[in-house]
Design a protein around this motif. Structure first.
Motif, short mmCIF file in Angstrom:
data_model
loop_
_atom_site.label_atom_id
_atom_site.label_comp_id
_atom_site.label_asym_id
_atom_site.label_seq_id
_atom_site.Cartn_x
_atom_site.Cartn_y
_atom_site.Cartn_z
N UNK A 178 -15.14 -0.53 12.71
CA UNK A 178 -14.56 0.25 11.61
C UNK A 178 -13.16 0.73 11.96
N UNK A 179 -12.98 1.20 13.19
CA UNK A 179 -11.66 1.70 13.58
C UNK A 179 -10.63 0.57 13.64
N UNK A 180 -11.04 -0.61 14.09
CA UNK A 180 -10.12 -1.75 14.08
C UNK A 180 -9.72 -2.13 12.66
N UNK A 181 -10.69 -2.09 11.75
CA UNK A 181 -10.39 -2.39 10.35
C UNK A 181 -9.43 -1.36 9.77
N UNK A 182 -9.64 -0.10 10.08
CA UNK A 182 -8.75 0.94 9.58
C UNK A 182 -7.35 0.80 10.17
N UNK A 183 -7.26 0.42 11.43
CA UNK A 183 -5.94 0.22 12.04
C UNK A 183 -5.21 -0.93 11.37
N UNK A 184 -5.93 -2.00 11.04
CA UNK A 184 -5.31 -3.13 10.34
C UNK A 184 -4.81 -2.72 8.96
N UNK A 185 -5.64 -1.98 8.23
CA UNK A 185 -5.23 -1.52 6.90
C UNK A 185 -4.03 -0.59 6.97
N UNK A 186 -4.01 0.27 7.97
CA UNK A 186 -2.88 1.18 8.13
C UNK A 186 -1.59 0.42 8.43
N UNK A 187 -1.70 -0.61 9.29
CA UNK A 187 -0.52 -1.41 9.61
C UNK A 187 -0.02 -2.18 8.38
N UNK A 188 -0.94 -2.71 7.57
CA UNK A 188 -0.55 -3.43 6.36
C UNK A 188 0.12 -2.50 5.36
N UNK A 189 -0.41 -1.30 5.22
CA UNK A 189 0.21 -0.34 4.30
C UNK A 189 1.62 0.04 4.74
N UNK A 190 1.80 0.20 6.04
CA UNK A 190 3.13 0.52 6.55
C UNK A 190 4.10 -0.63 6.31
N UNK A 191 3.63 -1.88 6.51
CA UNK A 191 4.49 -3.04 6.27
C UNK A 191 4.86 -3.16 4.80
N UNK A 192 3.86 -2.91 3.92
CA UNK A 192 4.15 -2.99 2.48
C UNK A 192 5.14 -1.91 2.06
N UNK A 193 4.98 -0.72 2.63
CA UNK A 193 5.90 0.36 2.28
C UNK A 193 7.32 0.05 2.74
N UNK A 194 7.45 -0.52 3.94
CA UNK A 194 8.78 -0.86 4.43
C UNK A 194 9.38 -2.01 3.64
N UNK A 195 8.54 -2.98 3.22
CA UNK A 195 9.04 -4.09 2.42
C UNK A 195 9.51 -3.63 1.05
N UNK A 196 8.75 -2.73 0.43
CA UNK A 196 9.15 -2.22 -0.89
C UNK A 196 10.44 -1.42 -0.80
N UNK A 197 10.58 -0.63 0.25
CA UNK A 197 11.80 0.16 0.39
C UNK A 197 13.01 -0.74 0.61
N UNK A 198 12.84 -1.80 1.44
CA UNK A 198 13.95 -2.70 1.68
C UNK A 198 14.31 -3.51 0.44
N UNK A 199 13.28 -3.92 -0.35
CA UNK A 199 13.56 -4.68 -1.58
C UNK A 199 14.26 -3.81 -2.61
N UNK A 200 13.84 -2.54 -2.72
CA UNK A 200 14.50 -1.64 -3.66
C UNK A 200 15.95 -1.40 -3.25
#
Length: 238
Positions: A178-200
């Motif tokens: 469960x913790x590994x899955x949560x770490x993966x989701x957290x990393x994906x959310x951070x990447x998506x947030x950085x991608x959206x900010x850079x695209x904007x």
């Protein structure tokens, strides 16, 4: 005495998990706590303002930097910075309790049996806490505390001589997945947030460049019109 001691030890973890439950998704108290600055962030800001060597009231900064008191102050400051979450505080409690039991109880068989039951109780309690939250993701603070706590509990009880089969129980494996899955989701959310900010940011730059090109074209058209009008007026007076 064995049962009473186990209940007292596990009640501390129950209290920690209860505090972490305030950071659940949808909890307004958790939202406020997430926005509030943590102790380690406050310490980092003060460290940047004051500096690594601190404020020297005597005026001899070079001598105090190499003194034992200065090194002790830096060590204490680093310890304060690392103790910024509840997982670290619980691990300190667990280690202090383990050392106390080893020092004052001479029956090693009884102590080992207590440690085995204590470890199993901790893993079962954390697993049940995570099972209650299968339909929601952990907050970054919850993930940080639980990852640190589970890792240190497993490694410390391994040093205490707990059997490997008990250490790698089904409850521990479920927590680890469960913790590994949560770490993966957290990393994906951070990447998506950085991608959206850079695209904007890129879109804003392209929009501004497009407006600048249109403005330049408009200026050139106005200048050509003014030149034509000036030539006509000059022809009239010729």
């Amino acid at each position: 005495m064995d049962t009473c001691l186990q209940e007292k030890l596990l009640s501390v973890l129950e209290y920690v998990l209860g505090r972490l439950a305030r950071y659940d998704e949808g909890n307004p108290i958790g939202a406020l706590l997430s926005m509030a600055p943590k102790p380690n962030s406050i310490f980092n800001k003060m460290k940047n303002l004051v500096g690594d060597q601190g404020i020297n009231l005597t005026g001899s900064s070079s001598n105090s930097a190499g003194s034992p008191s200065s090194s002790n102050a830096k060590t204490a400051a680093n310890q304060q910075q690392n103790s910024g979450h509840m997982g670290h505080s619980y691990v300190n409690f667990m280690r202090g309790s383990s050392e106390t039991l080893r020092q004052f109880v001479t029956d090693e068989v009884w102590v080992n049996n207590l440690f085995e039951q204590w470890f199993s109780g901790q893993m079962n309690m954390i697993n049940e806490w995570l099972t209650e939250r299968l339909q929601q993701s952990l907050s970054p603070y919850q993930l940080t505390c639980l990852s640190f706590l589970v890792k240190k509990v497993h490694s410390d009880f391994e040093l205490q001589g707990i059997d490997e089969e008990l250490l790698n129980s089904k409850a521990y494996e479920s927590i680890n997945r469960r913790l590994k899955l949560e770490e993966t989701n957290c990393a994906l959310n951070e990447n998506n947030a950085s991608t959206n900010s850079s695209s904007s940011f890129t879109g804003a730059n392209s929009f501004s460049l497009g407006n600048l090109g249109n403005a330049q074209a408009a200026v050139s058209n106005v200048s050509s019109v003014m030149e034509g009008a000036g030539a006509k007026v000059f022809a009239l007076f010729k």
